[in-house]
Design an enzyme around this catalytic site. Structure first.
Site, mmCIF file in Angstrom:
data_model
loop_
_atom_site.group_PDB
_atom_site.id
_atom_site.type_symbol
_atom_site.label_atom_id
_atom_site.label_comp_id
_atom_site.label_asym_id
_atom_site.label_seq_id
_atom_site.Cartn_x
_atom_site.Cartn_y
_atom_site.Cartn_z
ATOM 1 N N HIS A 1 7.045 9.542 6.948
ATOM 2 C CA HIS A 1 6.556 8.488 6.059
ATOM 3 C C HIS A 1 7.547 8.236 4.919
ATOM 4 O O HIS A 1 7.425 8.831 3.842
ATOM 5 C CB HIS A 1 5.205 8.890 5.463
ATOM 6 C CG HIS A 1 4.054 8.768 6.403
ATOM 7 N ND1 HIS A 1 3.386 7.583 6.605
ATOM 8 C CD2 HIS A 1 3.467 9.687 7.204
ATOM 9 C CE1 HIS A 1 2.412 7.780 7.486
ATOM 10 N NE2 HIS A 1 2.444 9.043 7.870
ATOM 11 N N GLU B 1 7.584 5.763 3.070
ATOM 12 C CA GLU B 1 6.887 5.015 2.013
ATOM 13 C C GLU B 1 5.989 5.907 1.155
ATOM 14 O O GLU B 1 5.581 5.519 0.058
ATOM 15 C CB GLU B 1 6.055 3.878 2.635
ATOM 16 C CG GLU B 1 4.685 4.249 3.165
ATOM 17 C CD GLU B 1 4.684 5.035 4.493
ATOM 18 O OE1 GLU B 1 3.596 5.226 5.053
ATOM 19 O OE2 GLU B 1 5.764 5.459 4.945
ATOM 20 N N CYS C 1 5.198 6.494 11.710
ATOM 21 C CA CYS C 1 4.182 7.460 12.135
ATOM 22 C C CYS C 1 3.406 6.905 13.345
ATOM 23 O O CYS C 1 3.969 6.774 14.416
ATOM 24 C CB CYS C 1 3.273 7.844 10.975
ATOM 25 S SG CYS C 1 2.359 9.393 11.279
#
Length: 247
Positions: free
Chosen positions: A193, A195, A103
């Site tokens: 993202h 994660e 990001c």
């Protein structure tokens, strides 16, 4: 979770402060990254770059790879810590160190290496986005050739406008022209993202709504869409781990 020992040593360059929710549920963003990308037998360290914590030059050689996190700040900003981070990323690139930017990390990595970033022309992108992967990708990203598209969690209002010289765009979407880019075998930027869990994004949407960053109808639409679909997190995490560890 902090994994210690073994040959692999990695660092998270954290460009955001821990939200109350992530701190309470996950113990902080650092743990979210280690949970997603870490394996037993590795050592992971945290540098809160947003607070001015950076590895010393003589420490850099000790690391196998670095992960640059997302951030509420603009990657094109000129805050001192952002400029210091750009300098560090330039050094890591010259040393051919593995760097994974996510990001804001994706954007600031692009900026540091000579690309252009700015506000997304089409506004915020929040929720799940189907990313299309470019065919015929060479090593170390050959595993992407078996994945024509993947869904990923997104939350950004900035984007990469132009990749650095020598970089390859390896994924795009109908919203963002540069969802992923790579330089050689050592630089990888991902706009989404990999994660994030859905509950992290739900909480983030609420915070953006509360501080008037997004409108209520936009936030509600993003939540509804998020409830009915799943991101391909396992595949994304495999991509990131394979890149960082040269598997």
């Amino acid at each position: 979770m902090k994994v210690e020992g073994g040959e692999g040593r990695y660092a998270v360059l954290l460009a955001a402060k821990d939200s109350e929710y992530v701190e309470k549920v996950y113990g902080g963003y650092f743990n979210v990254f280690v949970e997603a990308f870490g394996e037993e037998g590795e050592s992971w360290d945290l540098f809160r770059v947003i607070e001015g914590q950076f590895p010393e030059f003589d420490e850099i050689q000790n690391y196998s790879g670095f992960v640059v996190s997302g951030s509420p700040f603009d990657a094109f900003g000129n805050e001192h810590w952002i400029l210091t981070l750009c300098s560090l990323l330039t050094t890591l690139n010259s040393m051919k160190k593995k760097v994974l930017g996510i990001c804001f990390g994706h954007q600031v990595l692009c900026r540091a290496l000579g690309g252009k970033v700015g506000r997304a022309w089409s506004g915020w992108d929040i929720g799940l986005r189907k990313v299309k992967l470019v065919k015929g990708i060479s090593s170390p990203f050959t595993l992407l050739n078996d994945m024509p598209s993947l869904s990923i969690i997104e939350c950004h209002q900035d984007e990469v406008w132009e990749v650095p010289y020598g970089a390859k765009v390896i994924a795009f979407s109908n919203k963002t022209n540069v969802e992923m880019f790579a330089i050689g075998n050592h630089i990888l930027g991902i706009q989404g993202h990999p994660e994030y869990t859905k509950d992290i994004l739900f909480n983030l949407i609420d915070r953006l709504l509360n501080n008037n960053s997004v409108k209520s109808d936009f936030a509600e639409d993003a939540k509804i869409a998020l409830e009915s679909a799943e991101a391909d997190n396992k595949s994304w995490q495999k991509i990131c781990s394979s890149f960082l560890k040269g598997k």
